[in-house]
Design a protein around this motif. Structure first.
Motif, PDB file in Angstrom:
ATOM      1  N   PRO A 189       0.821  -1.215   0.000  1.00  0.00           N
ATOM      2  CA  PRO A 189       0.000   0.000   0.000  1.00  0.00           C
ATOM      3  C   PRO A 189       0.850   1.258   0.000  1.00  0.00           C
ATOM      4  N   ALA A 190       0.294   2.322  -0.558  1.00  0.00           N
ATOM      5  CA  ALA A 190       0.972   3.619  -0.524  1.00  0.00           C
ATOM      6  C   ALA A 190       1.077   4.099   0.917  1.00  0.00           C
ATOM      7  N   ARG A 191       2.215   4.677   1.245  1.00  0.00           N
ATOM      8  CA  ARG A 191       2.407   5.175   2.610  1.00  0.00           C
ATOM      9  C   ARG A 191       3.588   6.120   2.637  1.00  0.00           C
ATOM     10  N   ALA A 192       3.522   7.085   3.514  1.00  0.00           N
ATOM     11  CA  ALA A 192       4.648   7.987   3.748  1.00  0.00           C
ATOM     12  C   ALA A 192       4.817   8.176   5.248  1.00  0.00           C
ATOM     13  N   GLY A 193       6.002   8.557   5.652  1.00  0.00           N
ATOM     14  CA  GLY A 193       6.255   8.819   7.061  1.00  0.00           C
ATOM     15  C   GLY A 193       7.554   9.568   7.228  1.00  0.00           C
ATOM     16  N   THR A 194       7.736  10.168   8.399  1.00  0.00           N
ATOM     17  CA  THR A 194       8.986  10.854   8.682  1.00  0.00           C
ATOM     18  C   THR A 194       9.969   9.874   9.323  1.00  0.00           C
ATOM     19  N   LEU A 223       9.443  10.534   3.934  1.00  0.00           N
ATOM     20  CA  LEU A 223       9.812   9.462   3.018  1.00  0.00           C
ATOM     21  C   LEU A 223       8.582   8.776   2.449  1.00  0.00           C
ATOM     22  N   ASP A 224       8.473   8.814   1.127  1.00  0.00           N
ATOM     23  CA  ASP A 224       7.436   8.084   0.408  1.00  0.00           C
ATOM     24  C   ASP A 224       7.940   6.650   0.207  1.00  0.00           C
ATOM     25  N   ARG A 225       7.125   5.691   0.628  1.00  0.00           N
ATOM     26  CA  ARG A 225       7.505   4.285   0.509  1.00  0.00           C
ATOM     27  C   ARG A 225       7.856   3.921  -0.941  1.00  0.00           C
ATOM     28  N   PRO A 243       4.528   0.468  -5.133  1.00  0.00           N
ATOM     29  CA  PRO A 243       3.205   0.980  -4.760  1.00  0.00           C
ATOM     30  C   PRO A 243       2.953   2.334  -5.403  1.00  0.00           C
ATOM     31  N   PRO A 244       1.707   2.804  -5.397  1.00  0.00           N
ATOM     32  CA  PRO A 244       1.442   4.163  -5.880  1.00  0.00           C
ATOM     33  C   PRO A 244       2.163   5.194  -5.008  1.00  0.00           C
ATOM     34  N   ALA A 245       2.362   6.364  -5.557  1.00  0.00           N
ATOM     35  CA  ALA A 245       2.931   7.462  -4.769  1.00  0.00           C
ATOM     36  C   ALA A 245       1.962   7.849  -3.667  1.00  0.00           C
ATOM     37  N   ALA A 246       2.484   8.135  -2.494  1.00  0.00           N
ATOM     38  CA  ALA A 246       1.649   8.540  -1.364  1.00  0.00           C
ATOM     39  C   ALA A 246       1.236   9.999  -1.507  1.00  0.00           C
ATOM     40  N   ASP A 247       0.128  10.342  -0.889  1.00  0.00           N
ATOM     41  CA  ASP A 247      -0.319  11.737  -0.840  1.00  0.00           C
ATOM     42  C   ASP A 247       0.399  12.423   0.319  1.00  0.00           C
ATOM     43  N   TRP A 269      18.854  12.299   2.395  1.00  0.00           N
ATOM     44  CA  TRP A 269      18.693  11.204   1.445  1.00  0.00           C
ATOM     45  C   TRP A 269      19.999  10.430   1.234  1.00  0.00           C
ATOM     46  N   GLY A 270      21.131  11.119   1.321  1.00  0.00           N
ATOM     47  CA  GLY A 270      22.411  10.441   1.147  1.00  0.00           C
ATOM     48  C   GLY A 270      22.632   9.368   2.189  1.00  0.00           C
TER      49      GLY A 270
END
Length: 290
Positions: A189-194, A223-225, A243-247, A269-270
């Motif tokens: 599933p789409a998901r994002a988190g810090t 971070l987008d999964r 997965p789809p891009a998270a909102d 990101w590095g």
């Protein structure tokens, strides 16, 4: 510096212990079971400790880093399971006993708290806003924060977001199940988190040990999964379905101005991509060129 660290054998606690060892500190790890040889990057002293038991003697410690938290495996929110009363007795009451023991010993406290203390909010999460946690996890952490601040003892509170990093011996990293599902072709599933790397959290801990008190947010990436799995796919050539891009529009990021004003600079990101490469190597994938 002589440090007593609770929860040092956990995924997060190991980063804190290793930072202290690199800094030349004398470390006592307070955990239920003694660490296996080679688990840390150096030698530590172990004292048996359980959150629902008596606090060991802390005399001689310059600081106590409290990272221990008792919860259902793999869950913080909802980590009480079917035992809310026991969850609070261990985590809240146990933390308060530890804080009082540290105060008697004249030891500074660095308390690992969580973004969950904020609860539902609008916009960026800042340390000045009123907290309204909607989980027992967040409520327990907030009450412990409030008691520690009210005591007047020297203390630093780190409200950390999700913490990532390569695991230690015998551990699984936080994304191990996700990567296995991805490789197995299961729908993700789409998901994002810090997120923040464990070494960056440890750098914030060091600021607290050096005498910087107060409450600090500790976060780095939103971070987008999908983005993370795309990088994992590049490194490993695993052919799972992304997965789809998270909102990301309504996600509450954390302001970290207070820490950054003190010179704290997370790896961004590095550091994430380097860590994914390290995880890939630990999982047996051959290294790929950047």
């Amino acid at each position: 510096m002589r440090l007593a660290i609770t929860g040092g054998t956990g995924l997060v606690g190991r980063f804190l212990v290793n930072e202290a060892l690199r800094a030349g500190d004398e470390v006592t790890v307070l955990t239920r079971r003694a660490p296996e040889g080679g688990f840390f990057d150096g030698e530590v002293r172990h004292v048996a400790y359980d959150l629902d038991g008596e606090v060991p003697e802390l005399a001689g410690a310059d600081a106590v880093i409290h990272a221990a938290f008792d919860h259902v495996p793999g869950r913080y929110r909802g980590g009480e399971g079917e035992d809310a009363a026991g969850f609070l007795a261990r985590n809240l009451d146990g933390s308060l006993r530890l804080f009082r023991a540290a105060e008697r010993a004249g030891a500074r406290v660095v308390f690992l708290s969580t973004r969950a203390v904020y609860g539902p909010q609008d916009g960026m999460l800042s340390e000045e806003m009123a907290c309204r946690p909607d989980t027992l996890y967040g409520q327990a952490k907030l009450k412990a924060e409030q008691a520690l601040l009210a005591s007047g003892q020297p203390a630093t509170i780190l409200r950390a977001t999700g913490v990532y990093g390569a695991p230690g011996p015998g551990q699984r990293h936080k994304w191990a199940d996700l990567f296995e599902d991805f490789a197995a072709g299961k729908p993700i599933p789409a998901r994002a988190g810090t997120e923040v790397h464990g070494d960056d959290l440890a750098a914030a801990m060091r600021l607290g040990l050096n005498g910087t008190g107060g409450v600090f947010n500790v976060s780095d990436l939103l971070l987008d999964r999908r983005e993370m799995l795309a990088e994992w796919q590049r490194l490993t050539e695993v052919s799972g379905d992304l997965p789809p891009a998270a909102d990301l529009g309504g996600y509450n990021e954390m302001r970290t101005d207070r820490l950054r004003d003190l010179g704290w600079r997370p790896g961004g990101w590095g550091r994430l991509t380097a860590t994914l490469g390290q995880m890939a190597g630990q999982s047996g994938f051959p290294p790929k060129r950047a």
